[in-house]
Design an enzyme around this catalytic site. Structure first.
Site, short mmCIF file in Angstrom:
data_model
loop_
_atom_site.label_atom_id
_atom_site.label_comp_id
_atom_site.label_asym_id
_atom_site.label_seq_id
_atom_site.Cartn_x
_atom_site.Cartn_y
_atom_site.Cartn_z
N LYS A 68 0.85 -1.20 0.00
CA LYS A 68 0.00 0.00 0.00
C LYS A 68 0.88 1.25 0.00
O LYS A 68 2.09 1.17 0.24
CB LYS A 68 -0.92 -0.02 1.22
CG LYS A 68 -0.19 -0.04 2.55
CD LYS A 68 -1.17 -0.14 3.71
CE LYS A 68 -0.43 -0.20 5.03
NZ LYS A 68 -1.30 -0.05 6.18
N ARG A 101 -10.02 -0.76 15.62
CA ARG A 101 -9.91 0.03 14.39
C ARG A 101 -10.90 -0.59 13.42
O ARG A 101 -12.09 -0.45 13.61
CB ARG A 101 -8.45 0.00 13.92
CG ARG A 101 -8.05 1.16 13.05
CD ARG A 101 -6.58 1.16 12.68
NE ARG A 101 -6.21 0.05 11.78
CZ ARG A 101 -5.00 -0.11 11.25
NH1 ARG A 101 -4.04 0.76 11.51
NH2 ARG A 101 -4.74 -1.11 10.45
N HIS A 141 -6.04 -7.84 13.06
CA HIS A 141 -4.78 -7.08 13.06
C HIS A 141 -4.40 -6.80 14.51
O HIS A 141 -5.27 -6.49 15.34
CB HIS A 141 -4.99 -5.78 12.29
CG HIS A 141 -3.74 -5.03 11.94
ND1 HIS A 141 -2.60 -5.65 11.46
CD2 HIS A 141 -3.45 -3.71 11.96
CE1 HIS A 141 -1.67 -4.74 11.22
NE2 HIS A 141 -2.15 -3.54 11.53
N ARG A 180 1.19 -10.95 6.76
CA ARG A 180 1.03 -9.71 5.99
C ARG A 180 2.12 -8.69 6.34
O ARG A 180 1.83 -7.63 6.85
CB ARG A 180 -0.33 -9.07 6.28
CG ARG A 180 -1.55 -9.92 6.06
CD ARG A 180 -2.82 -9.07 6.21
NE ARG A 180 -2.83 -8.31 7.44
CZ ARG A 180 -3.38 -8.73 8.60
NH1 ARG A 180 -3.98 -9.90 8.68
NH2 ARG A 180 -3.35 -7.95 9.66
N TYR A 186 14.65 30.01 7.93
CA TYR A 186 13.46 30.66 8.52
C TYR A 186 13.50 30.64 10.04
O TYR A 186 13.78 29.60 10.65
CB TYR A 186 12.20 29.92 8.09
CG TYR A 186 11.79 30.14 6.65
CD1 TYR A 186 11.74 31.41 6.08
CD2 TYR A 186 11.42 29.06 5.87
CE1 TYR A 186 11.35 31.59 4.75
CE2 TYR A 186 11.02 29.22 4.55
CZ TYR A 186 11.00 30.50 4.00
OH TYR A 186 10.61 30.67 2.70
N CYS A 200 12.96 23.94 5.06
CA CYS A 200 11.99 24.73 4.27
C CYS A 200 11.23 23.80 3.33
O CYS A 200 11.45 22.59 3.33
CB CYS A 200 12.73 25.79 3.46
SG CYS A 200 13.91 26.75 4.41
N ASP A 229 11.45 23.42 0.11
CA ASP A 229 12.23 22.80 -0.98
C ASP A 229 13.71 22.67 -0.67
O ASP A 229 14.48 22.27 -1.54
CB ASP A 229 12.12 23.65 -2.26
CG ASP A 229 10.72 24.20 -2.43
OD1 ASP A 229 9.83 23.41 -2.72
OD2 ASP A 229 10.53 25.42 -2.24
C1 LIG Z 1 -4.08 -4.51 8.26
C2 LIG Z 1 -2.61 -4.42 8.05
N1 LIG Z 1 -1.90 -5.54 7.87
C3 LIG Z 1 -0.57 -5.51 7.68
C4 LIG Z 1 0.11 -4.31 7.68
C5 LIG Z 1 1.61 -4.32 7.52
O1 LIG Z 1 2.17 -3.86 8.73
P1 LIG Z 1 3.73 -3.72 8.93
O2 LIG Z 1 4.17 -2.67 7.96
O3 LIG Z 1 3.89 -3.30 10.34
O4 LIG Z 1 4.32 -5.04 8.64
C6 LIG Z 1 -0.59 -3.13 7.87
C7 LIG Z 1 0.13 -1.86 7.87
O5 LIG Z 1 -0.19 -0.89 8.46
C8 LIG Z 1 -1.98 -3.18 8.06
O6 LIG Z 1 -2.70 -2.07 8.25
#
Ligand SMILES: Cc1ncc(COP(=O)(O)O)c(C=O)c1O
Length: 376
Positions: free
Chosen positions: A34, A132, A164, A220, A266, A313, A315
């Site tokens: 992602k 969540r 999760h 995952r 700045y 800043c 850039d």
């Molecule tokens: C539902 C879910 N699974 C797996 C992951 C992967 O997590 P990580 O990057 O800590 O391995 C995430 C990441 O935020 C997640 O939201």
């Protein structure tokens, strides 16, 4: 390299996936790609992780999953978050796996299945204590029952049941055991209702590496794919057998000499304490360099460590390099694997009080990604 570049070592990603596969044992690996593969560039990363033995891809949103399909990737892809405005019909047509967190999500998937004339592939999410996504223990039986009805009509196919962890980076945290227990009872509720999933999954990177009981059929991992630590308490990338994949570099735009007592950038939050030389680095918060790095962010120039002098800043930022032999056009390394003494993304995270995830994912679109370490 022109002005700046984020070099992504695909060899490191391959090796990290190998490490995760070893840790996963008999479980399959879903590489989480992602947010443009945590800032590393989704398409080359996706191809690399699949070549290295990951068999699934995980993304947050349906659009990200569809982009993978458009790139010609036809492996199982799970869109992990859901919202009522998602284009689930296109997702079902494209064979994207949908996370279902509530009955409305299930109904949307079933309706999309009717329109697409093929069953929706769903992963039912049970909230085991992160609070969540997912159905609470109270709502879970109703979601399971509604799913059983849809399975009987062949509108949905239950590919996964998942959850999760809240504190996987602290395996001894009491919530880990409690979430595992809660997850198992959720699975029992489903089994008693006659529902079985093809894969059960719970573990992120930390769970994969440090919580054997969390591995189930599929893991995952995200951050570990990119070679950063999922949590300082678990170890460093090196101690975990991981290698950071991204190196962020720039070329110095200007070097000039100024007097002692000169305010820099700045707000004049830095003042020179002697006659010195200032190097201007053409990267700023628009490129993802945290403004919180003002005065604390580490960089390496000519093999030496320095700290950002004054405010970052939009850039650019300035580094007081003293009387070092530094010239315009020289390379500055903001972070990398750390092999040559350069800072790491985890060090930047520590310097500004965040996590390595945020450092790499926020590197902006102006910064070209360059791929090294072999073909994707
Ligand atoms: C539902 C879910 N699974 C797996 C992951 C992967 O997590 P990580 O990057 O800590 O391995 C995430 C990441 O935020 C997640 O939201």
């Amino acid at each position: 390299m022109q002005r700046f570049s984020a070099d992504v070592d695909l060899g490191a990603i391959r090796s990290n996936v190998g490490r995760l596969r070893d840790a996963a044992g008999s479980a399959e690996v879903m590489a989480v790609v992602k947010a443009d593969a945590y800032g590393h560039g989704v398409e080359p990363v996706a191809r690399t992780v699949l070549a290295a033995g990951a068999t699934w891809l995980g993304v947050a949103f349906v659009e990200e999953a569809l982009a993978l399909r458009a790139a010609g990737l036809d492996v199982p892809v799970l869109a992990m978050t859901a919202s009522p405005r998602d284009d689930v019909t296109t997702a079902v047509e494209a064979g994207v796996d949908l996370a279902v967190h509530a009955v409305w999500g299930l109904e949307a998937a079933a309706e999309a299945a009717r329109l697409a004339n093929r069953p929706a592939r769903v992963h039912l999410k049970v909230d085991t204590g992160l609070s969540r996504g997912g159905a609470t223990a109270e709502d879970w039986p109703a979601l399971v029952d509604a799913t059983v009805a849809h399975v009987a009509e062949s509108t949905v196919e239950v590919v996964g049941i998942w959850s999760h962890l809240a504190c996987a980076d602290t395996p001894a945290h009491p919530s880990v055991a409690s979430q595992l227990e809660w997850f198992r009872s959720g699975l029992d509720v489903a089994t008693r209702a006659g529902l079985t999933a093809r894969v059960v999954h719970l573990a992120n990177s930390a769970g994969t590496l440090a919580i054997p009981d969390a591995r189930f059929d599929l893991v995952r991992p995200g951050i570990a794919v990119y070679g950063l630590t999922p949590g300082a308490d678990l170890g460093t990338p090196a101690s975990l057998g991981l290698r950071p994949a991204m190196t962020l570099r720039a070329r110095i735009a200007l070097v000039k000499e100024v007097d002692a007592g000169r305010g820099v950038s700045y707000g004049h939050r830095y003042t020179t304490d002697r006659r010195t030389r200032l190097a201007l680095v053409p990267l700023g918060y628009a490129d993802g360099i945290p403004r919180h790095g003002s005065g604390v962010g580490p960089v390496q120039i000519g093999g030496e460590r320095y700290t950002v002098s004054g405010t970052v800043c939009m850039d650019q930022f300035v580094v007081d390099v003293g009387d070092a032999e530094v010239a315009a056009g020289d390379e500055v390394v903001l972070f990398g694997p750390g092999d040559d003494g350069e800072p790491t993304a985890d060090e930047w995270a520590e310097a500004i009080g965040t996590i390595g995830y945020e450092i790499v994912t926020r590197i902006g679109g102006r910064v070209p990604r360059a791929y090294v370490g072999g073909a994707a």
